[in-house]
Structures are given as C-alpha cells and as structure tokens.
Enzyme design. Sequence first.
Site, mmCIF file in Angstrom:
data_model
loop_
_atom_site.group_PDB
_atom_site.id
_atom_site.type_symbol
_atom_site.label_atom_id
_atom_site.label_comp_id
_atom_site.label_asym_id
_atom_site.label_seq_id
_atom_site.Cartn_x
_atom_site.Cartn_y
_atom_site.Cartn_z
ATOM 1 N N HIS A 65 0.708 -1.111 -0.103
ATOM 2 C CA HIS A 65 -0.017 -0.035 -0.028
ATOM 3 C C HIS A 65 0.832 1.369 0.047
ATOM 4 O O HIS A 65 1.953 1.339 0.488
ATOM 5 C CB HIS A 65 -0.888 0.119 1.409
ATOM 6 C CG HIS A 65 -2.255 -0.731 1.104
ATOM 7 N ND1 HIS A 65 -2.894 -1.378 2.191
ATOM 8 C CD2 HIS A 65 -2.936 -0.994 0.093
ATOM 9 C CE1 HIS A 65 -3.875 -2.059 1.821
ATOM 10 N NE2 HIS A 65 -4.018 -1.727 0.353
ATOM 11 N N HIS A 68 2.777 2.802 2.930
ATOM 12 C CA HIS A 68 3.717 1.869 3.392
ATOM 13 C C HIS A 68 4.915 1.838 2.662
ATOM 14 O O HIS A 68 5.925 1.695 2.918
ATOM 15 C CB HIS A 68 3.304 0.503 3.946
ATOM 16 C CG HIS A 68 2.499 0.412 4.825
ATOM 17 N ND1 HIS A 68 2.619 0.176 6.028
ATOM 18 C CD2 HIS A 68 1.090 0.714 4.667
ATOM 19 C CE1 HIS A 68 1.509 0.198 6.958
ATOM 20 N NE2 HIS A 68 0.494 0.583 6.174
ATOM 21 N N HIS A 129 -4.931 -8.994 4.507
ATOM 22 C CA HIS A 129 -5.000 -7.591 4.536
ATOM 23 C C HIS A 129 -5.618 -7.442 3.105
ATOM 24 O O HIS A 129 -5.752 -8.240 2.379
ATOM 25 C CB HIS A 129 -3.756 -6.752 4.785
ATOM 26 C CG HIS A 129 -3.742 -5.468 4.541
ATOM 27 N ND1 HIS A 129 -4.794 -4.893 5.328
ATOM 28 C CD2 HIS A 129 -2.938 -4.518 3.987
ATOM 29 C CE1 HIS A 129 -4.676 -3.416 5.140
ATOM 30 N NE2 HIS A 129 -3.554 -3.316 4.487
ATOM 31 N N ASP A 183 -1.273 -2.497 14.577
ATOM 32 C CA ASP A 183 -2.203 -1.832 13.689
ATOM 33 C C ASP A 183 -3.247 -1.323 14.423
ATOM 34 O O ASP A 183 -3.919 -2.222 15.168
ATOM 35 C CB ASP A 183 -2.458 -2.838 12.558
ATOM 36 C CG ASP A 183 -3.509 -1.834 11.585
ATOM 37 O OD1 ASP A 183 -3.787 -0.768 11.728
ATOM 38 O OD2 ASP A 183 -4.031 -2.910 10.599
ATOM 39 N N HIS A 356 -8.437 -4.013 7.731
ATOM 40 C CA HIS A 356 -7.971 -3.915 9.133
ATOM 41 C C HIS A 356 -8.455 -4.613 10.285
ATOM 42 O O HIS A 356 -9.565 -5.009 10.254
ATOM 43 C CB HIS A 356 -7.734 -2.459 9.595
ATOM 44 C CG HIS A 356 -6.832 -1.561 8.512
ATOM 45 N ND1 HIS A 356 -5.589 -1.450 8.584
ATOM 46 C CD2 HIS A 356 -7.135 -1.137 7.309
ATOM 47 C CE1 HIS A 356 -5.070 -0.812 7.835
ATOM 48 N NE2 HIS A 356 -6.064 -0.489 6.837
ATOM 49 N N HIS A 378 -0.151 3.015 13.616
ATOM 50 C CA HIS A 378 -0.916 3.221 12.471
ATOM 51 C C HIS A 378 -2.225 3.860 13.003
ATOM 52 O O HIS A 378 -3.117 3.064 13.136
ATOM 53 C CB HIS A 378 -1.146 2.031 11.834
ATOM 54 C CG HIS A 378 -0.182 1.101 11.224
ATOM 55 N ND1 HIS A 378 -0.091 0.016 10.443
ATOM 56 C CD2 HIS A 378 1.163 1.661 11.009
ATOM 57 C CE1 HIS A 378 0.810 -0.482 10.174
ATOM 58 N NE2 HIS A 378 1.830 0.541 10.488
HETATM 59 ZN ZN LIG Z 1 -1.516 1.160 6.345
HETATM 60 ZN ZN LIG Z 2 -2.233 -1.704 4.129
#
Ligand SMILES: [Zn+2]
Ligand SMILES: [Zn+2]
Length: 544
Positions: A65, A68, A129, A183, A356, A378
């Site tokens: 992503h 990141h 994810h 996260d 998530h 995050h």
């Molecule tokens: Zn992320």
């Molecule tokens: Zn992500």
Amino acid sequence: MPLGGLGEFGLNACVLEWQDHLLLVDAGVMFPSAEMPGVDSIVPDFQYLAERRERLRAIVLTHGHEDHIGGLAFALQAAPAPVYGSRLTLGFVRRRLQDRAASADLRLLTPGQSVEAGPFRIHPIRVSHSVLDSLALAIETPAGVVVASGDFKIDARAPEEERTDLGALSAWGDRGVLVLLSDSTNVEERGSTATEDDVLPAFQDVFDRTGGKVMVSCFATSIPRIQRVADLARRAGRRVGFVGRRMADNTEVALELGVLRIPPSDLVSSGEVGQHPPETLCLFVAGSQGEPLSALSMVSVNEHRDISAGPGDTVVLSARAIPGNERAVSRLIGNLFRRGCDVVHPGLARVHVSGHGNQDDLVELLRRVRPPYLVPIHGEYRMLAQHARLAVRAGLPAASVLVAEDGEVLELSADGARKAERIAAGRILLDRSGVEGLEEMVVRDRRHLSVEGIVVPVVVLDKQTGRMESAPEIVTRGFVDDDERGAELLGDAGRLVAEAVASRPEEERHDPALTRERLRLELRRFFRKRTQRRPMVIPVVMEV
Ligand SMILES: [Zn+2]
Ligand SMILES: [Zn+2]
C-alpha cells in the site's frame, strides 16, 4: 523510533536502532486533505536517516500500500540500503521506481524464510489484508524480538494465501517477544473483521440487475477484491477492463506475477471499451476517494476520454472513504447520480469489507504474541489511545502499553521500557512534480488566500516629494463582490490609503518598506472592522 504513522493515517515509517545499526520498517506516504491546496502527497522527513546514512542496514516493507511504500524513493535518497519485500510488494515498488527513473537493490521476502541485515534477523509472517502478500515481521535483535504487525486482519475463513498465519505468531509468543507494534486503524470497530468473501452477494446482486456497464472503484492494490469481482463478472458474461493509470499499472504487475488471474481473452483495454456493448463490460475504475483528477471523477462529470456513465449503468464504490476524504466522495456520488447511473456504496450494501483488524482481531494478536510491551501504531492519536485501553481490558498491565507519537524514541531492553529523547520527525509536502518539498508556510498562505482572498493596494509616489502621483488603486481577488457595497468598501479603503500616506512621519518618507508595512497594518485593521474578515494584504509601493 516512529518517523510517521503514529498520530495520523498514512506516512508509516519506523526505525529500529541497536548500537550503530539501523533498520527501517516501511516508508509510506500520506495523502493531503482539502485543507492543503496544491499539495499532492506527503512523505516522512527522513533526516534522522540522512544523518546516519552509513548505518542503515535495510529497509523492510510490510506490504504494497502507498501508505507503506510510497515514500521509499525518499528514504533511499536519505540513506541507500537493500529493500526487502514480498513478491507483489516488490512488483509495485519496481514499477514506482521505474516511473522515477530510480533503482534499488530489491530482495525478495518469502514467509517462512528469514533474512539477515546487520544484527537484525527478519522473519516474514503472512497476514491477511486488503492487498495480497502482506506481511507481519518478527525481527530478532540483540535486545529481543520485535514483532511488527503491519496492516492486518485475522480472517480465519480466507483461503490460505490470504489468511493470517496465526500458528507462526503463536510460535513467536512461545519463544518470547520483547515488544509488539500493532495496527490501530480499526480499533473503534467491535467484533472481528468480516471476511473478503462477504462482498460476494452484494456484487452478485449488482451484476444481476444491471442492464448496462458495471463500474467498480476500489483501491488499485485491492487484488483479492478485484479477483473476486472479476470472477463474478466473467460468470455474468462480462469482460473486465482497468481504467486509470494506477489501476492499469498495478493490475498489470499482479497479472504478470500470476497473483491476479484473468484470461487475456476476457480483458479489454480502456481504449476498446466503445467497441463492446455496455452489458458485456465490468470496468475497474480508479478514484474511489474522489481524487479530483482520477478516472472516476472525470467519468462523474462526463469528461473521461473513453468512458461515460449513464442510465442503466451501475457504479460501485468498493472502498471506505479515508478520513478527510468524505466530502470529496460525497460530491463524487452526487455527480454520478446526476449522470443518471445507479451508485452503490458501502453505506447501501456490503460492497466493501475492511482489511484491518477490529477489536477482536487485535486482542487475538495480543493473545498469540503475548508481548511484555505493546506499542499501538498506524492511526490518529485517538486510535492509539483506544488501542491502549483495549489492551488493558484484555489483560495487559497499563504500564506495558507505550503510546507514542512521531519522533518519540522508545527504549526497550529486557530490563524495561521507557520513552527517551525526541528526534526530528516531520513531514515533507510534495506538489505534483513530486520532487520539491513545499514549505508549510506556502500551504498556510494558500489556505489563507482560499478562505479570505487577497487585497493589493497600489501606490505610486513621487520620489522627490513623497506625495502620491495619482489616487491609489486597490486590486482584490476572492474578497469582495463586484457590486455597490464592494465598490464603497474599496473606495473607503482607497481614502484610508491616501490619508495614511499623507500623514506618514518624516522618517518613513524615504523608506518604501516602512510605508508598505504601515499600509498593510492599517488596511488589515480597517477590513477586519468593516467586514470581520482578514484578507491577505500585499501593498505595492512604487517610486517614480
Ligand atoms: Zn496502512
Ligand atoms: Zn495497508
């Protein structure tokens, strides 16, 4: 050391340091909100790395992503180092680096196979994810094991290649871990996160009742979603196309790697769309966040070169609006309805599930890893704080949760943990050229201008006498209406300027800078009193 991502969505970047050795985990961007006019993206300030460029042993990416990997080029500029990532992550990275004509030493991470970087041994662990090939990392350091969750949900019902490897996480819990970085994105959501397959019925429904084109907008990285919807589309007799640069690029990478599987005969390119009847098409269109120049935004105002939307068509927004984008997305939906097509979004049907972990997923990870210390990562500060509470409710002692923000150094050892000094951790604002850092000042000025407008009084003075050569002229933009009231206000302002110039003390007469400052202050006061507004005032004083 969190350089970004603790206190905001995006910008994820975290440094581990042991003696003279550094390891960077993720290098993400953040996308600006509407309050940052002209800012295209935001990257972490990697100054800390730049000052220690010899010491960076590796950059490890958890998944593909943008929040990141999007700042990778800047991290590499600050401190070149080998870059580790999974198959798909490196596929995306390679494409991005090509776009920038940059290169890097890219090294493949495969779950179950550890790699060494200086004193760090990195063990990649598969997690579920919204993008395939996502990893959590167990990083052995001389001070103990650091587990970084990456972005994850548990999704025990997903196919194996998309499922979180709970066994591996438990095994690290058994061995003993020093700290878990986890996260926090969905900490406000109860229960456990739904499985990706839960979107299937709503999409099936869309295909069943749409007589025209189906257009699906999701993140260009959401390969598991794209695969499922493309399979349904093909079963419904539709070909699949990808519209928008990022969408086309990413799916091309995924198709090449074989992680997205669509027979070439079932693909159409954006330019060929017109040659097929609408009821035989399913197009994935970039722009689910209402980004102004995205393909879907263009479609919504009927300005896209190849694609239009109209009665009979259905547009599915298969993504949640990232906080800050809600208004842009709402406007997009309105514009699409105006075109006469149907719009399905997550508020109406289950066309999106999060990537998530909700509360139960987060607690499950804690139970598996059983760390003496937890650092919520995050998320905005409210998420980090709530993650801390959730962990305490789940049985972790309050002193074991370290809530930190960007730039706060956490020192951990077998003997304990503490917050140490702060380091420089800021953000660099980038405009569309993507090269230059924009000053915060510039953006603040733009915001000021966009809200209050600008007033430019122009005064021409005789150099000898200091008197005005002619009546002052006042130019404005975005401030007053071009009507009687506006004219009256500016007339009064002009008289004020003339008086201010005439009544200057002697010592100001030989310095135009002092005259400019006087006019600026007097006009600001005048406009504030008369209009309750604070336009930017930039006097121009010329001597002839
Ligand atoms: Zn992320
Ligand atoms: Zn992500």
